[in-house]
Design a protein around this motif. Structure first.
Motif, PDB file in Angstrom:
ATOM      1  N   LEU A  45      20.251  46.085  11.663  1.00 23.50           N
ATOM      2  CA  LEU A  45      19.358  47.211  11.410  1.00 23.50           C
ATOM      3  C   LEU A  45      19.218  48.058  12.668  1.00 23.50           C
ATOM      4  CD1 LEU A  45      16.493  45.478   9.379  1.00 23.50           C
ATOM      5  CD2 LEU A  45      18.513  46.663   8.503  1.00 23.50           C
ATOM      6  N   GLU A  46      18.988  49.343  12.491  1.00 23.16           N
ATOM      7  CA  GLU A  46      18.746  50.257  13.609  1.00 23.16           C
ATOM      8  C   GLU A  46      17.287  50.099  14.041  1.00 23.16           C
ATOM      9  OE1 GLU A  46      18.960  51.893  16.503  1.00 23.16           O
ATOM     10  OE2 GLU A  46      20.766  52.718  15.559  1.00 23.16           O
ATOM     11  N   LEU A  47      17.079  49.648  15.286  1.00 23.99           N
ATOM     12  CA  LEU A  47      15.730  49.374  15.775  1.00 23.99           C
ATOM     13  C   LEU A  47      15.271  50.339  16.862  1.00 23.99           C
ATOM     14  CD1 LEU A  47      15.996  45.473  16.050  1.00 23.99           C
ATOM     15  CD2 LEU A  47      15.005  46.804  14.183  1.00 23.99           C
ATOM     16  N   ARG A  48      16.154  51.216  17.317  1.00 20.28           N
ATOM     17  CA  ARG A  48      15.801  52.072  18.466  1.00 20.28           C
ATOM     18  C   ARG A  48      14.813  53.165  18.110  1.00 20.28           C
ATOM     19  NH1 ARG A  48      21.199  54.530  20.352  1.00 20.28           N
ATOM     20  NH2 ARG A  48      21.456  54.590  18.074  1.00 20.28           N
ATOM     21  N   TYR A  49      14.733  53.535  16.835  1.00 22.18           N
ATOM     22  CA  TYR A  49      13.936  54.705  16.461  1.00 22.18           C
ATOM     23  C   TYR A  49      12.584  54.349  15.850  1.00 22.18           C
ATOM     24  CZ  TYR A  49      18.567  56.699  17.016  1.00 22.18           C
ATOM     25  OH  TYR A  49      19.800  57.069  17.529  1.00 22.18           O
ATOM     26  N   GLY A  50      12.117  53.119  16.087  1.00 24.72           N
ATOM     27  CA  GLY A  50      10.782  52.754  15.619  1.00 24.72           C
ATOM     28  C   GLY A  50      10.761  52.002  14.306  1.00 24.72           C
ATOM     29  N   GLY A  51      11.923  51.740  13.712  1.00 18.53           N
ATOM     30  CA  GLY A  51      11.968  50.932  12.499  1.00 18.53           C
ATOM     31  C   GLY A  51      12.427  51.696  11.273  1.00 18.53           C
ATOM     32  N   ASP A  52      13.525  51.241  10.658  1.00 12.73           N
ATOM     33  CA  ASP A  52      13.966  51.759   9.359  1.00 12.73           C
ATOM     34  C   ASP A  52      13.450  50.804   8.295  1.00 12.73           C
ATOM     35  OD1 ASP A  52      15.206  53.808  10.636  1.00 12.73           O
ATOM     36  OD2 ASP A  52      17.252  53.136  10.283  1.00 12.73           O
ATOM     37  N   TYR A  53      12.209  51.017   7.877  1.00  9.35           N
ATOM     38  CA  TYR A  53      11.551  50.054   7.002  1.00  9.35           C
ATOM     39  C   TYR A  53      12.184  50.000   5.613  1.00  9.35           C
ATOM     40  CZ  TYR A  53       8.021  50.016  10.675  1.00  9.35           C
ATOM     41  OH  TYR A  53       7.381  49.894  11.877  1.00  9.35           O
ATOM     42  N   ASP A  54      12.800  51.086   5.181  1.00 14.80           N
ATOM     43  CA  ASP A  54      13.479  51.057   3.890  1.00 14.80           C
ATOM     44  C   ASP A  54      14.697  50.142   3.937  1.00 14.80           C
ATOM     45  OD1 ASP A  54      14.697  52.792   5.673  1.00 14.80           O
ATOM     46  OD2 ASP A  54      15.249  54.276   4.166  1.00 14.80           O
ATOM     47  N   SER A  55      15.443  50.196   5.028  1.00 15.12           N
ATOM     48  CA  SER A  55      16.610  49.320   5.178  1.00 15.12           C
ATOM     49  C   SER A  55      16.173  47.860   5.291  1.00 15.12           C
ATOM     50  CB  SER A  55      17.422  49.714   6.414  1.00 15.12           C
ATOM     51  OG  SER A  55      17.886  51.045   6.306  1.00 15.12           O
ATOM     52  N   PHE A  56      15.098  47.613   6.028  1.00 16.47           N
ATOM     53  CA  PHE A  56      14.567  46.255   6.138  1.00 16.47           C
ATOM     54  C   PHE A  56      14.122  45.747   4.770  1.00 16.47           C
ATOM     55  CE2 PHE A  56      10.757  43.536   6.698  1.00 16.47           C
ATOM     56  CZ  PHE A  56      11.364  42.453   7.310  1.00 16.47           C
ATOM     57  N   THR A  57      13.494  46.614   3.982  1.00 14.20           N
ATOM     58  CA  THR A  57      13.068  46.247   2.629  1.00 14.20           C
ATOM     59  C   THR A  57      14.254  45.805   1.787  1.00 14.20           C
ATOM     60  OG1 THR A  57      11.162  47.740   2.667  1.00 14.20           O
ATOM     61  CG2 THR A  57      12.027  47.140   0.503  1.00 14.20           C
ATOM     62  N   ASP A  58      15.354  46.544   1.871  1.00 19.38           N
ATOM     63  CA  ASP A  58      16.548  46.197   1.101  1.00 19.38           C
ATOM     64  C   ASP A  58      17.069  44.811   1.480  1.00 19.38           C
ATOM     65  OD1 ASP A  58      16.406  48.650  -0.151  1.00 19.38           O
ATOM     66  OD2 ASP A  58      17.868  49.606   1.178  1.00 19.38           O
ATOM     67  N   VAL A  59      17.039  44.486   2.775  1.00 20.13           N
ATOM     68  CA  VAL A  59      17.513  43.176   3.235  1.00 20.13           C
ATOM     69  C   VAL A  59      16.614  42.063   2.690  1.00 20.13           C
ATOM     70  CG1 VAL A  59      17.837  41.704   5.260  1.00 20.13           C
ATOM     71  CG2 VAL A  59      18.604  44.077   5.321  1.00 20.13           C
ATOM     72  N   VAL A  60      15.294  42.256   2.773  1.00 20.72           N
ATOM     73  CA  VAL A  60      14.362  41.235   2.280  1.00 20.72           C
ATOM     74  C   VAL A  60      14.550  41.012   0.781  1.00 20.72           C
ATOM     75  CG1 VAL A  60      11.937  40.596   2.004  1.00 20.72           C
ATOM     76  CG2 VAL A  60      12.682  41.746   4.091  1.00 20.72           C
ATOM     77  N   GLU A  61      14.715  42.103   0.041  1.00 21.63           N
ATOM     78  CA  GLU A  61      14.915  41.982  -1.411  1.00 21.63           C
ATOM     79  C   GLU A  61      16.196  41.208  -1.725  1.00 21.63           C
ATOM     80  OE1 GLU A  61      14.788  45.987  -2.800  1.00 21.63           O
ATOM     81  OE2 GLU A  61      12.597  46.021  -2.987  1.00 21.63           O
ATOM     82  N   LYS A  62      17.268  41.483  -0.993  1.00 21.76           N
ATOM     83  CA  LYS A  62      18.534  40.778  -1.233  1.00 21.76           C
ATOM     84  C   LYS A  62      18.409  39.293  -0.892  1.00 21.76           C
ATOM     85  CE  LYS A  62      21.470  44.834  -0.495  1.00 21.76           C
ATOM     86  NZ  LYS A  62      22.418  45.515   0.431  1.00 21.76           N
ATOM     87  N   PHE A  63      17.648  38.970   0.145  1.00 21.38           N
ATOM     88  CA  PHE A  63      17.441  37.568   0.513  1.00 21.38           C
ATOM     89  C   PHE A  63      16.803  36.800  -0.643  1.00 21.38           C
ATOM     90  CE2 PHE A  63      14.597  34.226   2.004  1.00 21.38           C
ATOM     91  CZ  PHE A  63      15.441  33.451   2.769  1.00 21.38           C
TER      92      PHE A  63
END
Length: 558
Positions: A45-63
């Motif tokens: 995930l791209e973490l430099r810009y303060g958090g891509d929470y939508d991308s993180f959400t997609d990862v959690v859902e797939k898990f």
């Protein structure tokens, strides 16, 4: 938080201490804190810009979809507050210093990991959405996880080495060997399983001469765990740098002061007050924050609240209107400003109004525009998956959504440190606004954080708005989104101080040439990495350290 060095030791003896496991058709107890950190840092995930929470959400859902496919029933257990004895406060401070160094290392191109500010709140919202059962403990979750796993006779999933010394009936599965992305099928069936490793406590005891299991806690102490005050190895570089930028959490201090006032605002029992007792003194609060290279304790006073808010246990008995008034007064927002805003976005817009009113921030027009455009992602996603039959046809919502996704994914995006600082400050305000709203039993609906803010998107939008694109050119394909944006922009602009409305000098001339409405805003940055407020003589501790964006900005000043 684990035993230093133990996990590395057992993983070095993986063939001796672990057995292969085909995990399916079972319950599993998940260490929530360990899981969201693992998913955040191991998913590219791209973490430099303060958090891509939508991308993180997609990862959690797939898990969790992988678990469901294997008929694995998860139960997530989250840590709560710190022990009231404060026996781990020094450990927390040491780790805060390490995180300051880690953030600085990232800012100058080194390695390290820093969690986005709202990652825990986003994780919880995804659990609710997926209907995954979870519980938050009053303090550390380790003992509760062990008890629950033994009660249900199921394995534990974590990365905490504490579970290497717990006597678990069905074992402990480390997250780094839990291959949820590589599901397999049992030969000759359609049944899926997840390959995993299961730690054997008996094998560990055998390795140390058939050591008695009851001696394992002593073994942990000798190894050095979080409760033992042993010397900490210095991890700071000799170059922690010119770190003169202010702590971003300072902008949300007035919100925290109201929270403190509510938390300690309990009336004394009449029988415990002497007739000649002096009036009670305001409670003393201390906040531990980053100052330059170090962490420092600052004294903060709580806000004195009206008498009808004096009993925290009866706060929910107040009418919705009274609780909403207290929230909006804290955020310095009038109710009428929020009337045109959809319920799900009222709190983020109220927080944005609070943010633009503070003079220590220095945001500009394109920052606000990018932030509000990013907030459209949630409504656009809802329009796409549940289209309104009365809405104009033509796929405008989908076209705009895809365009914003292209902006988010553009390669070679330059990290502007001032921009990162501005959005970090906004997240600090949103976090404390969320906490206050929760404490008041949500007088405003809790927003969907999973698609509210994407750091890569807003940074990309800032770059485009400064060079080629305009808000109008982006939104013209979707009239519904354009109308919503105009309502949000009007609300936040109405709260801006007069001196922020018209930029001075060259900025004004440049914006007039581009036919844009000149306007500006605010800046600052930090991250709340650990909270440890405890009650002891009316004293509370709030541990705060700097964010990645803050240290990047400091590094640029060197």
């Amino acid at each position: 938080m684990g035993i230093r060095g133990l996990m590395s030791f057992v993983e070095d003896h993986i063939n001796e201490f672990f057995t292969d496991l085909k995990l399916r058709d079972t319950k599993i107890i998940i260490d929530g804190y360990a899981l969201f950190h693992r998913l955040c840092f191991s998913s590219n995930l791209e973490l430099r810009y303060g958090g891509d929470y939508d991308s993180f959400t997609d990862v959690v859902e797939k898990f969790f979809e992988s678990l469901f496919a294997c008929k694995i029933c998860p139960y997530v257990v989250l840590d709560g507050g710190c022990d009231i004895s404060d026996k781990k406060l020094n450990t927390l401070k040491d780790r805060a210093r390490e995180k300051i160094q880690m953030a600085h290392s990232l800012s100058v191109g080194g390695g390290g990991y820093v969690c986005p500010l709202l990652i825990r709140e986003v994780f919880i919202q995804v659990l609710i959405k997926l209907r995954v059962r979870f519980v938050q403990c009053f303090s550390e979750a380790d003992r509760d996880i062990m008890t629950l796993a033994n009660h249900w006779n199921c394995p534990v999933l974590s990365s905490d080495s504490d579970f290497c010394i717990f006597d678990l009936k069905s074992g402990f599965c480390p997250l780094n060997s839990f291959q949820w992305r590589n599901m397999n099928t049992i030969k000759g069936t359609r049944d899926c399983y997840i390959p995993a490793k299961c730690f054997s406590l008996d094998a560990l005891c055998c390795h140390f001469g058939n050591m008695n299991k009851v001696l394992l806690p002593l073994f942990a102490v000798l190894c050095g765990n979080d409760h033992v005050n042993l010397p900490v190895v210095e991890t700071f570089l000799s170059k922690v740098e010119n770190m003169q930028r202010p702590n971003a959490h300072r902008i949300s201090l007035p919100i925290r002061q109201v929270i403190y006032g509510l938390l300690v605002n309990t009336p004394p029992h009449p029988g415990n007050v002497a007739w000649d007792a002096l009036p009670p003194q305001p409670p003393a609060f201390s906040e531990v924050e980053r100052i330059n290279k170090n962490i420092k304790t600052s004294i903060v006073g709580a806000v004195e609240l009206p008498k009808d808010h004096s009993d925290l246990s009866k706060l929910t008995e107040l009418s919705l209107a009274r609780r909403q008034i207290l929230l909006l007064e804290t955020l310095k927002v009038k109710q009428s400003i929020l009337d045109p805003i959809p319920a799900a976005l009222k709190l983020p817009i109220a927080v944005s109004c609070y943010w633009v009113q503070h003079t220590e921030a220095k945001a500009k027009l394109h920052h606000l525009q990018a932030l509000l455009l990013g907030m459209l992602m949630g409504p656009l996603h809802a329009m796409i998956i549940s289209p309104d039959e009365e809405a104009p046809q033509g796929g405008g919502a989908e076209m705009l959504y895809e365009e914003l996704q292209r902006v988010k994914a553009q390669p070679g995006l330059r990290l502007d440190l001032d921009t990162a600082h501005v959005f970090c400050q906004w997240q600090c305000c949103l976090q404390m606004g969320l906490y206050l709203n929760q404490l008041l039993s949500t007088p405003l609906p809790e927003p969907d954080l999973t698609r509210l803010y994407s750091g890569s998107l807003v940074h990309g939008l800032c770059q485009q708005l400064l060079t080629s694109a305009s808000v109008e050119s982006l939104l013209h394909v979707c009239p519904e989104a354009q109308q919503l944006y105009e309502h949000m922009f009007s609300a936040t602009r109405s709260c801006a101080p007069a001196e922020l409305v018209l930029p001075k000098g060259k900025t004004k001339k440049r914006r007039q040439k581009k036919r844009r409405t000149p306007w500006s805003e605010n800046r600052v940055g930090t991250t709340l990495n650990a909270r440890s407020w405890h009650e002891g003589g009316n004293r509370f501790e709030l541990l705060m350290v700097g964010t990645l964006e803050e240290h990047m900005e400091a590094a640029e000043l060197e």
